[in-house]
Design an enzyme around this catalytic site. Structure first.
Site, PDB file in Angstrom:
ATOM      1  N   ARG A  52       0.837  -1.206   0.000  1.00 37.49           N
ATOM      2  CA  ARG A  52       0.000   0.000   0.000  1.00 37.49           C
ATOM      3  C   ARG A  52       0.871   1.256   0.000  1.00 37.49           C
ATOM      4  O   ARG A  52       0.480   2.295  -0.511  1.00 37.49           O
ATOM      5  CB  ARG A  52      -0.973   0.020   1.188  1.00 37.49           C
ATOM      6  CG  ARG A  52      -1.853   1.265   1.235  1.00 37.49           C
ATOM      7  CD  ARG A  52      -3.166   1.071   1.982  1.00 37.49           C
ATOM      8  NE  ARG A  52      -3.008   0.447   3.261  1.00 37.49           N
ATOM      9  CZ  ARG A  52      -2.435   1.032   4.337  1.00 37.49           C
ATOM     10  NH1 ARG A  52      -1.984   2.271   4.276  1.00 37.49           N
ATOM     11  NH2 ARG A  52      -2.318   0.366   5.467  1.00 37.49           N
ATOM     12  N   TYR A 104     -13.066  19.605 -15.662  1.00 39.43           N
ATOM     13  CA  TYR A 104     -13.665  18.277 -15.556  1.00 39.43           C
ATOM     14  C   TYR A 104     -14.751  18.308 -14.473  1.00 39.43           C
ATOM     15  O   TYR A 104     -14.479  18.633 -13.325  1.00 39.43           O
ATOM     16  CB  TYR A 104     -12.588  17.237 -15.242  1.00 39.43           C
ATOM     17  CG  TYR A 104     -13.164  15.887 -14.978  1.00 39.43           C
ATOM     18  CD1 TYR A 104     -13.958  15.255 -15.936  1.00 39.43           C
ATOM     19  CD2 TYR A 104     -12.970  15.240 -13.772  1.00 39.43           C
ATOM     20  CE1 TYR A 104     -14.520  14.021 -15.694  1.00 39.43           C
ATOM     21  CE2 TYR A 104     -13.529  14.007 -13.520  1.00 39.43           C
ATOM     22  CZ  TYR A 104     -14.308  13.407 -14.491  1.00 39.43           C
ATOM     23  OH  TYR A 104     -14.877  12.199 -14.233  1.00 39.43           O
ATOM     24  N   ASP A 177      -4.209  20.218 -14.217  1.00 42.59           N
ATOM     25  CA  ASP A 177      -4.715  18.986 -14.822  1.00 42.59           C
ATOM     26  C   ASP A 177      -4.322  19.059 -16.296  1.00 42.59           C
ATOM     27  O   ASP A 177      -4.912  19.815 -17.072  1.00 42.59           O
ATOM     28  CB  ASP A 177      -6.235  18.901 -14.646  1.00 42.59           C
ATOM     29  CG  ASP A 177      -6.816  17.621 -15.235  1.00 42.59           C
ATOM     30  OD1 ASP A 177      -6.147  16.989 -16.074  1.00 42.59           O
ATOM     31  OD2 ASP A 177      -7.958  17.258 -14.865  1.00 42.59           O
ATOM     32  N   LYS A 202      -6.615   8.253 -19.507  1.00 45.83           N
ATOM     33  CA  LYS A 202      -6.841   8.806 -20.851  1.00 45.83           C
ATOM     34  C   LYS A 202      -5.621   8.550 -21.736  1.00 45.83           C
ATOM     35  O   LYS A 202      -5.320   7.414 -22.025  1.00 45.83           O
ATOM     36  CB  LYS A 202      -7.191  10.288 -20.737  1.00 45.83           C
ATOM     37  CG  LYS A 202      -8.184  10.626 -19.622  1.00 45.83           C
ATOM     38  CD  LYS A 202      -9.507   9.900 -19.726  1.00 45.83           C
ATOM     39  CE  LYS A 202     -10.449  10.374 -18.612  1.00 45.83           C
ATOM     40  NZ  LYS A 202     -11.609   9.518 -18.425  1.00 45.83           N
TER      41      LYS A 202
HETATM   42  C1  LIG Z   1      -9.577  16.173 -17.641  1.00 45.49           C
HETATM   43  C2  LIG Z   1      -9.903  15.088 -16.656  1.00 45.49           C
HETATM   44  N1  LIG Z   1      -9.405  15.170 -15.424  1.00 45.49           N
HETATM   45  C3  LIG Z   1      -9.669  14.229 -14.499  1.00 45.49           C
HETATM   46  C4  LIG Z   1     -10.482  13.148 -14.783  1.00 45.49           C
HETATM   47  C5  LIG Z   1     -10.757  12.122 -13.725  1.00 45.49           C
HETATM   48  O1  LIG Z   1      -9.976  10.996 -13.996  1.00 45.49           O
HETATM   49  P1  LIG Z   1     -10.397   9.491 -13.594  1.00 45.49           P
HETATM   50  O2  LIG Z   1     -11.651   9.162 -14.341  1.00 45.49           O
HETATM   51  O3  LIG Z   1      -9.191   8.704 -14.027  1.00 45.49           O
HETATM   52  O4  LIG Z   1     -10.594   9.484 -12.136  1.00 45.49           O
HETATM   53  C6  LIG Z   1     -11.034  13.033 -16.047  1.00 45.49           C
HETATM   54  C7  LIG Z   1     -11.918  11.899 -16.365  1.00 45.49           C
HETATM   55  O5  LIG Z   1     -12.692  11.934 -17.289  1.00 45.49           O
HETATM   56  C8  LIG Z   1     -10.734  14.028 -17.009  1.00 45.49           C
HETATM   57  O6  LIG Z   1     -11.244  13.966 -18.248  1.00 45.49           O
END
Ligand SMILES: Cc1ncc(COP(=O)(O)O)c(C=O)c1O
Length: 380
Positions: A52, A104, A177, A202
């Site tokens: 972990r 997001y 992000d 992604k």
């Molecule tokens: C730009 C972006 N940031 C964060 C996330 C969240 O990621 P996860 O689905 O891997 O938790 C997403 C998911 O669609 C995303 O498109």
């Protein structure tokens, strides 16, 4: 001998060139063990005791990501949300945070709820305006400026270097992000960012078969050590098989992203000519309001994500998505297969997304096939 540093595409293709010292295998084995032997003298001299806290399967993807981002260290997490929320949870209680209005949607909702519960104070601003960011930060009080660029799903652009300067002047960290740009197109740490986050689900993985997240830091400092501890104590860890699959995906990152960018650019230009399309949202089009900023901070393309607004409103957009044959109607993005999504349906109430918007994730298929399928769907 060569005397120049290796290109990131080379580092990715060979996953840093690591081989297994025991067998000579060019792919390192998956290590499923949850626990590690303590030496007879009561020490854990090999540095691991429980999976972990750490897992040998993280070493290579983390080292590769650190190299691709030009950072000091990286952590992989169980998901992008686990990575992002670890940053907010590691702030001191009551910290002021500036976050984007367009981002997001699940993370925007989580930040609002976390602030609503009194853990932090959050202001949501238009991150395409440096003036708006500067007006929102409070020197000495703001601890974090969180940006996302290009930002889901309107693909607005934040000037990373400008935002970093504003955050630092106020004594705050800049976290980004960078899921959509990926390290192929943008290296935010070189532009001043302190922490880079990815939904590795992604582009980094790229095959729609792993949920994962990552953080990369510019410096291994006290805040980073809080994040290291947060991953271990929260237990938001990636499985051994998922870490292996993530690394396998990362080896073709450059091929996939370069292809998606080329196709998305052609696709966006074709959609801009389509009489059923009211607007195309793509930073690669000269008419995009922040095209010049995007051109400055994105190298080699403008990403594989775009949105179209369909003439005729919500019903026409949903009907268009219903008629595609090649594009897949699904959420998520960054995989080899192209996806279309009526975004307002998933974001729900309070979303800034117009109801006529279809979000498109361009994959690795032939550009003409993708254009023809969408044009037929738009024509009805
Ligand atoms: C730009 C972006 N940031 C964060 C996330 C969240 O990621 P996860 O689905 O891997 O938790 C997403 C998911 O669609 C995303 O498109």
């Amino acid at each position: 001998m060569r005397n120049q540093p290796l290109d990131p595409a080379t580092l990715a293709a060979q996953a840093l060139g690591w081989t297994d010292p025991t067998t000579g295998a060019v792919i390192l084995p998956i290590q499923p063990s949850t626990t590690y032997i303590r030496e007879p003298d009561n020490q854990y001299r090999r540095g691991r005791n429980y999976a972990r806290a750490d897992n040998p399967g993280y070493d290579q993807p983390q080292a590769l990501l650190t190299a691709l981002e030009g950072g000091a260290a990286s952590l992989v997490f169980a998901s992008g949300m686990a990575a992002a929320t670890a940053v907010f949870r590691s702030l001191p209680a009551g910290a002021h945070v500036v976050a984007p209005r367009v981002m997001y949607h699940s993370l925007r909702r989580w930040i609002a709820a976390y602030a609503g519960d009194g853990h932090i104070v959050a202001d949501f601003v238009d991150m395409s305006s440096l003036d708006a960011i500067a007006a929102a930060v409070a020197p000495g009080r703001t601890r974090l400026v969180w940006i996302e660029t290009p930002a889901n799903p309107l693909w607005s652009i934040t000037d990373i270097a400008g935002a970093a300067e504003i955050a630092h002047r106020a004594g705050a960290l800049l976290a980004i992000d960078s899921t959509i740009a990926s390290p192929v197109l943008t290296r935010p740490i070189e532009l001043g960012a302190d922490i880079v986050m990815h939904s590795a689900t992604k582009y980094l993985n790229g095959h729609s078969d792993v949920i994962a997240g990552s953080l990369t830091t510019a410096r291994d400092d006290e805040f980073w050590q809080r994040l290291v501890a947060a991953r271990s104590s929260s237990g938001a860890i990636l499985g051994s098989l998922e870490a292996y699959l993530l690394l396998r995906g990362m080896r073709t990152l450059y091929l996939r992203v370069e292809r998606a960018c080329r196709t998305a650019q052609r696709f966006a230009e074709a959609m801009a000519e389509n009489s059923h399309v009211a607007a195309v949202l793509y930073p690669g089009l000269p008419g995009h309001p922040n095209h010049d900023v995007a051109a400055r901070q994105m190298q080699g393309g403008f990403g594989g994500m775009l949105s179209i607004r369909v003439k005729g409103g919500e019903a026409a957009a949903i009907a268009t998505a219903a008629r595609v044959e090649l594009w897949k109607r699904a959420t998520s993005l960054g995989g080899v297969e192209s996806l279309v999504e009526h975004r307002a349906s998933i974001e729900g109430a309070g979303s800034p997304v117009p109801p006529d918007l279809l979000r498109l994730s361009v994959g690795c298929e032939d550009a003409d096939d993708l254009i023809a399928d969408m044009q037929a769907a738009l024509a009805g």
